[in-house]
Design a protein around this motif. Structure first.
Motif, short mmCIF file in Angstrom:
data_model
loop_
_atom_site.label_atom_id
_atom_site.label_comp_id
_atom_site.label_asym_id
_atom_site.label_seq_id
_atom_site.Cartn_x
_atom_site.Cartn_y
_atom_site.Cartn_z
N SER A 232 0.82 -1.19 0.00
CA SER A 232 0.00 0.00 0.00
C SER A 232 0.87 1.26 0.00
O SER A 232 0.61 2.22 -0.74
CB SER A 232 -0.96 -0.11 1.18
N LYS A 248 -8.56 1.87 2.18
CA LYS A 248 -9.83 1.16 2.35
C LYS A 248 -9.69 -0.27 1.84
O LYS A 248 -10.05 -1.23 2.52
CB LYS A 248 -10.95 1.89 1.60
N TRP A 249 -9.11 -0.40 0.65
CA TRP A 249 -8.95 -1.74 0.10
C TRP A 249 -7.94 -2.57 0.89
O TRP A 249 -8.05 -3.79 0.96
CB TRP A 249 -8.58 -1.66 -1.39
N VAL A 252 -9.85 -4.35 3.43
CA VAL A 252 -10.60 -5.47 2.85
C VAL A 252 -9.66 -6.67 2.65
O VAL A 252 -9.99 -7.81 3.00
CB VAL A 252 -11.25 -5.07 1.52
N ALA A 295 -7.36 -10.62 -4.38
CA ALA A 295 -7.70 -9.23 -4.08
C ALA A 295 -6.45 -8.36 -4.14
O ALA A 295 -6.47 -7.25 -4.69
CB ALA A 295 -8.34 -9.13 -2.69
N PHE A 299 -6.15 -5.37 -6.77
CA PHE A 299 -5.92 -4.09 -6.11
C PHE A 299 -4.71 -3.38 -6.73
O PHE A 299 -4.81 -2.24 -7.20
CB PHE A 299 -5.70 -4.41 -4.63
N LYS B 4 -14.47 3.25 4.38
CA LYS B 4 -13.26 2.78 5.05
C LYS B 4 -13.61 2.21 6.43
O LYS B 4 -13.04 1.22 6.86
CB LYS B 4 -12.27 3.92 5.18
N ALA B 7 -14.96 -1.19 6.07
CA ALA B 7 -13.87 -2.10 5.72
C ALA B 7 -13.10 -2.51 6.97
O ALA B 7 -12.74 -3.67 7.17
CB ALA B 7 -12.94 -1.45 4.70
#
Ligand code: HEM
Ligand code: HEM
Ligand SMILES: [Fe+2]
Lengths: 475, 144
Positions: A232, A248-249, A252, A295, A299, B4, B7
């Motif tokens: 990230s 945010k991802w 996840v 993912a 991503f 967010k 999540a």
């Protein structure tokens, strides 16, 4: 020809170079002096990587009957050294990554730079002692956790020192980003999970059960947090996509990791003498584990597509995207290939496992460490060798070599499973049948090693970290 | 669209639930009625055997319960396959055992140490491995 070149990314280099001259790139240099300590962790990493590969060759040659070193480096020594060096160079890479990333994310200098160097030196001493000990029958024969208990305590102290430095920097910092939190959480949990591996048991079964709390929950759990955090950070820097979206991802992804990975530990419990319930639980949850890697790959690729800024360091971008994609293949697909209990009954403890082990470790952890090094080195040293053909060749040679090695292990493994476990041939008879695949393995390993040598030459050409590389243009 | 905050809740919630389930299943697996290892049969001799197994890193070449190096044969059910006499000879050999062109380390164990390791293998052999034993043992050869 030009097409192939540009496909491989060679053409982009010139373009990127021009782009670099045209626009004043916002994030260009090291921001805090204390980030320099990362360089020495990376250098230590590279040294151990070379040694790891050397011992890999010792094993490869032994497998084709060239075992002249048997009296000094028997296979079990070579194996313990090979796998432990792998773990230590990756950890050293993660630590370097943390020393680079955390100050930048927290927006302050590291709380104590001297102690960081003390930590590196003590890590080196403990590591070297363990490796030397393996040559003198001083170890614990517990796959991947061969370090003797006495040294384990020193490892714990070392890691506490590291965590102390990182966490205080983070909490005294101006901001606590999700990226920094996920990375630090991964490192903290990795340390905590080392402890179950230190418990003594009389039963081989219980011993093995808790050994997986370390080995499995590391690579299919908390290390993915570390990987996710580094990924990230790199994506934020390299693509310029908004931090909020990326982070945010990230949640996840690490959510999927733990959701599947914790109960997925059950895939190591099918056939070691514990309850059948693990066949169901481990089967279902480990089959979901590839989702986290999928993912991760989607991503990374999507953020790259979305990104408007193209950072001139395309080499770092290659390693970053490469890591996300190869980890999906090595860990996700090749892991899935033998994770269902019906398949694992036949493949458990064969070279099929070695096939998966190599490509998964390479894609997920080796490549992400090489990515953060490729990104940070020019910033730490001030030498922007983005256009290096050597660097590009290093990427492709090592990747093609490792893919070839994976195929060689895989073919050997499938043939082994068939002959040994279906046709019930003798172990050594089968081994002699498949030794030809280890000739192929060694050839591919040579290609791989050439790539790594080029990478390290590039590393050295960057020179030392320097305060002159400190960011001058404030934004 | 997912926020967010949601999540993060997914991450924390999922982790907590699976972690608790994992601990629960672990406790269940090690409860006495679920024992598949004949835990009571772990004598001092078996433990000595395990210590030798560990201190010499036998697992660096051999697998046991399917775990270890892939360089040398699986040793679960080795007593069934070879008999204790053969195993003892391998363990006590003063020169590298090398029946098929691949060398084992010459440990030259004493009579007593060899007996300890054999006791360890004997205990291993009786573990219920959910069917894996049939794949790696000669008993499966009799299966039609
Ligand atoms: C980056 C992540 C991963 C790494 C580094 C990794 C590495 C490894 C290694 C080194 C082993 C050998 C362990 C041993 O026998 O002592 C192993 C075993 C195994 N892995 Fe992974 N793995 C990863 C992810 C996965 C995933 C996602 C799956 C499932 C979808 C998976 C399925 C398995 C299975 C079933 C085994 C046991 C093989 C056997 O029974 O011999 N792995 N892995
Ligand atoms: C020149 C390169 C290399 C060669 C020739 C090589 C060869 C080998 C061999 C022969 C084994 C032992 C398999 C057995 O027990 O029979 C092994 C184990 C292993 N190697 Fe490598 N290796 C190389 C590079 C690497 C790299 C770069 C990585 C990580 C990215 C790696 C990760 C591992 C792991 C995780 C194991 C344990 C696998 C398991 O137990 O399932 N190796 N390697
Ligand atoms: Fe696993």
């Amino acid at each position: 020809m030009n097409r192939i070149y540009s496909f491989l990314g060679f053409a982009e280099m010139n373009l990127a170079n021009k782009l670099h001259q045209l626009i004043q790139f916002k994030f260009k240099q090291m921001k805090y002096k204390s980030q320099k300590v990362a360089y020495w962790f990376f250098a230590f990493s590279m040294l151990l990587l070379v040694l790891q590969i050397t011992y890999g060759f010792v094993m490869g040659f032994a497998r084709i009957g060239l075992d002249g070193l048997h009296d000094f480096i028997p296979f079990n020594t070579a194996r313990a050294v090979h796998t432990n060096l792998l773990v230590v160079w990756l950890l050293s890479g993660f630590m370097g990554a943390a020393y680079y990333i955390i100050p930048e994310e927290a927006q302050r200098e590291l709380v104590n730079v001297k102690l960081a160097y003390v930590q590196l030196i003590s890590l080196a001493i403990v590591g070297v002692t363990a490796i030397v000990g393996y040559h003198f029958n001083w170890w614990e024969g517990r796959k991947f956790l061969e370090i003797p208990r006495q040294l384990d305590y020193l490892v714990v102290i070392n890691v506490l020192l590291f965590l102390g430095l990182i966490l205080t920097t983070l909490f005294k910092g101006k901001r606590k980003t999700t990226t920094a939190l996920v990375l630090s959480m991964g490192l903290l949990f990795a340390a905590l999970l080392y402890l179950p591996g230190m418990l003594p048991f009389d039963s081989q079964v219980t011993d093995s059960f808790f050994r997986w709390w370390v080995v499995h929950l590391w690579v299919e759990g908390v290390w993915e947090l570390i990987m996710g955090g580094i990924l990230s950070f790199l994506l934020i820097k390299l693509t310029g996509v908004d931090r909020e979206v990326i982070e945010k991802w990230l949640y996840v992804i690490v959510g999927l990791t733990f959701l599947s990975g914790v109960l997925g530990t059950g895939h190591h419990y099918y056939y070691i003498g514990v309850n059948k319930i693990w066949l169901v639980v481990g089967g279902i949850f480990s089959a979901l584990e590839p989702l986290a890697f999928l993912a991760m790959a989607l991503f990374a690729v999507n953020m790259y597509r979305k990104g408007e800024k193209k950072h001139p360091n395309t080499l770092a971008l290659f390693w970053t995207l490469g890591s996300a994609i190869v980890s999906f293949i090595g860990a996700g697909l090749l892991g899935f290939a033998h994770t269902l209990p019906q398949t694992n009954l036949y493949t458990h403890g064969t070279l099929v496992t070695a096939m998966h082990g190599h490509y998964a470790f390479w894609g997920a952890y080796a490549m992400i460490v090489l990515a953060i090094i490729s990104y940070s080195l020019p910033n730490l040293t001030g030498r922007k060798l983005y256009e290096s053909v050597r660097g590009r060749a290093a990427f492709w040679l090592s990747n093609i070599g490792m893919l070839g090695m994976t195929v060689a292990f895989g073919v050997a493994g499938v043939v082994q499973v068939y002959l040994e476990r279906k046709l019930k041939m003798e172990f050594m008879e089968v081994q002699n049948e498949i030794s030809i695949h280890f000739v192929v393995l060694l050839l591919c390993a040579t290609l791989f090693t050439t790539g790594i040598v080029l990478y390290i030459i590039d590393f050295i050409k960057h020179g030392r970290p320097s305060d002159e590389a400190l960011e001058t243009i404030k934004n | 669209m997912l926020s967010k905050k949601q999540a993060r809740a997914f991450f924390l919630g999922g982790t907590l639930v699976t972690f608790l389930a994992f601990i629960g299943l672990t406790i269940y697996s090690f409860s006495d009625p679920q024992d598949q290892t004949n835990h009571a049969a772990i004598t001092e001799q078996v433990v000595r055997g395990k210590d030798l197994w560990e201190s010499n890193n036998c697992m660096g070449c051999h697998t046991i319960l399917g775990e270890g190096g892939y360089y040398a044969p699986e040793l679960t059910k080795v007593l069934d396959r070879r008999g204790p006499g053969y195993v003892k000879a391998v363990l006590m050999s003063p020169i590298p055992w090398e029946p098929n062109g691949r060398k084992m380390v010459a440990y030259g164990f004493s009579e007593e140490e060899a007996a300890d390791l054999i006791a360890f293998f004997d205990w291993i052999d009786d573990i219920d491995l959910n069917g894996f034993d049939r794949v790696v043992s000669p008993l499966s050869k009799d299966d039609k």
